[in-house]
Design a protein around this motif. Sequence first.
Motif, PDB file in Angstrom:
ATOM      1  N   LEU A  55       4.186   5.454   2.718  1.00 23.30           N
ATOM      2  CA  LEU A  55       4.765   4.119   2.580  1.00 23.30           C
ATOM      3  C   LEU A  55       3.692   3.106   2.933  1.00 23.30           C
ATOM      4  CD1 LEU A  55       7.483   2.560   2.231  1.00 23.30           C
ATOM      5  CD2 LEU A  55       7.692   2.623   4.708  1.00 23.30           C
ATOM      6  N   ILE A  56       3.524   2.109   2.067  1.00 24.72           N
ATOM      7  CA  ILE A  56       2.494   1.094   2.310  1.00 24.72           C
ATOM      8  C   ILE A  56       3.148  -0.270   2.424  1.00 24.72           C
ATOM      9  CG2 ILE A  56       0.595  -0.162   1.210  1.00 24.72           C
ATOM     10  CD1 ILE A  56      -0.506   2.351   0.254  1.00 24.72           C
ATOM     11  N   ASP A  57       2.761  -1.003   3.449  1.00 23.59           N
ATOM     12  CA  ASP A  57       3.257  -2.366   3.610  1.00 23.59           C
ATOM     13  C   ASP A  57       2.172  -3.312   3.130  1.00 23.59           C
ATOM     14  OD1 ASP A  57       4.324  -4.717   4.359  1.00 23.59           O
ATOM     15  OD2 ASP A  57       4.067  -4.436   6.510  1.00 23.59           O
ATOM     16  N   THR A  58       2.428  -3.992   2.000  1.00 26.76           N
ATOM     17  CA  THR A  58       1.358  -4.839   1.442  1.00 26.76           C
ATOM     18  C   THR A  58       1.318  -6.211   2.098  1.00 26.76           C
ATOM     19  OG1 THR A  58       2.835  -5.711  -0.231  1.00 26.76           O
ATOM     20  CG2 THR A  58       1.551  -3.781  -0.817  1.00 26.76           C
ATOM     21  N   GLY A  59       2.326  -6.529   2.901  1.00 24.51           N
ATOM     22  CA  GLY A  59       2.457  -7.864   3.499  1.00 24.51           C
ATOM     23  C   GLY A  59       1.172  -8.314   4.137  1.00 24.51           C
TER      24      GLY A  59
END
Length: 442
Positions: A55-59
């Motif tokens: 899971l990647i958080d691009t924020g």
Amino acid sequence: MSKPIVAIVGRPNVGKSTLFNLLAGDKISIVKDTPGVTRDRIYAEVNWLDKDFTLIDTGGIEPDSQDIILSQMREQAQIAIDTADVILFITDVRQGLVDSDAKVADLLRRSRKPVLLVVNKVDNFNKFLPDVYEFYNLGIGEPIPISAASRLGIGDMLDEVVKHFPSNAKEEEEDDRPRIAIVGKPNVGKSSIINKLLGEERVIVSDIAGTTRDAIDTQIRHNKKDYVFIDTAGLRRKSKIKEELERYSIIRTVTAVERADIVLIVIDAIEGITEQDAKIAGIAHERGKGIVIVVNKWDAIEKNNKTTKEYEHEVRRVLSYMPYAQIMYVSALTGQRLPKLFDMIDVVIENQTLRIATGVLNEIMMEAVAMQQPPSDKGKRLRLYYITQVGIKPPTFVIFVNDKELMHFSYQRYLENKIREAFGFKGTSLKFFIRERKEKEK
């Protein structure tokens, strides 16, 4: 086989990080002594219905002005489109549908990637349902109502996520060419190394079909063997904000590492090893990949008879958590030692896929136990019953014991060292699972 990548995109304050932290749970197994890895949790391992994904958080930066937010969101969406297999587009039922949501939805829709529209902060499904329906207007499918804070609807959302995972796992398994990711900070010479290897082999670069990711895959043939190099250097987006750029390159590194068997971590000999290098190395280590530290621009270093030793000492000190990593000194400029890279890659692949007979493993373990007594606590001593290898890439072992609380990290490391003494395993990490077995089961 690489794990699917799921990216989270959305405006500030819609609850991206609440959702990220909820899904990441406590599973962020960041090695305690890996420097600089814990600071920004951009990615996490998640498992749902026996499927693992990253899971990647691009924020990132969250300024106040509306047009900056939109341009930032476009950048985030672009990262997600470039790297993810599935995109989670998070909106907020309380703020309702906002202009910038619609603009980002257009971008995502055109990407042809699976996009799940998630409406967050729906703490009461009956009360908010009419407001959820409003999001149909975005035209990217059915809105999935959740509340990350109250943990509502998360299971249904994850069920939808895993439905979209690519089913090309078989094709990838049949492709037995070694995959090598070349990673490192900007300007350390990643592309030059690939170009030099290509130049010497005089092969025609073919962009391998079906790679939608933004890393560029290049096939190189050496001694009648094919290797696939995954280069993350080719695309550097123009970003006004340095932090965002660093975050972006880390996300790209994670994606490249995920798809590789072996990771070449390129370091600039003149600059020496830096914290960012350690962070990148930490990602590869955590993922259990084969690792070679490639010190480039070695031709530019003034040398005496101690140079290599001192340099190696410093690299080992910074990367103390991965003593197994191999180190090579090369020059992309002069081509010095570059052909030797292939020999090193072959050795590491061999070690990554080495299988050891159970009988032999148990002999080594019993010998180790005889030489150094297992730890005990309050009169209860750790007993090791049995060890067996259950996987490769990286070699993975299960040890059956009477009480796993008694298995200290230091004793596990001692056993690992004994196994390495016997079999080398140069260039690859080893994974251990400790399982309990009660006396009577034995």
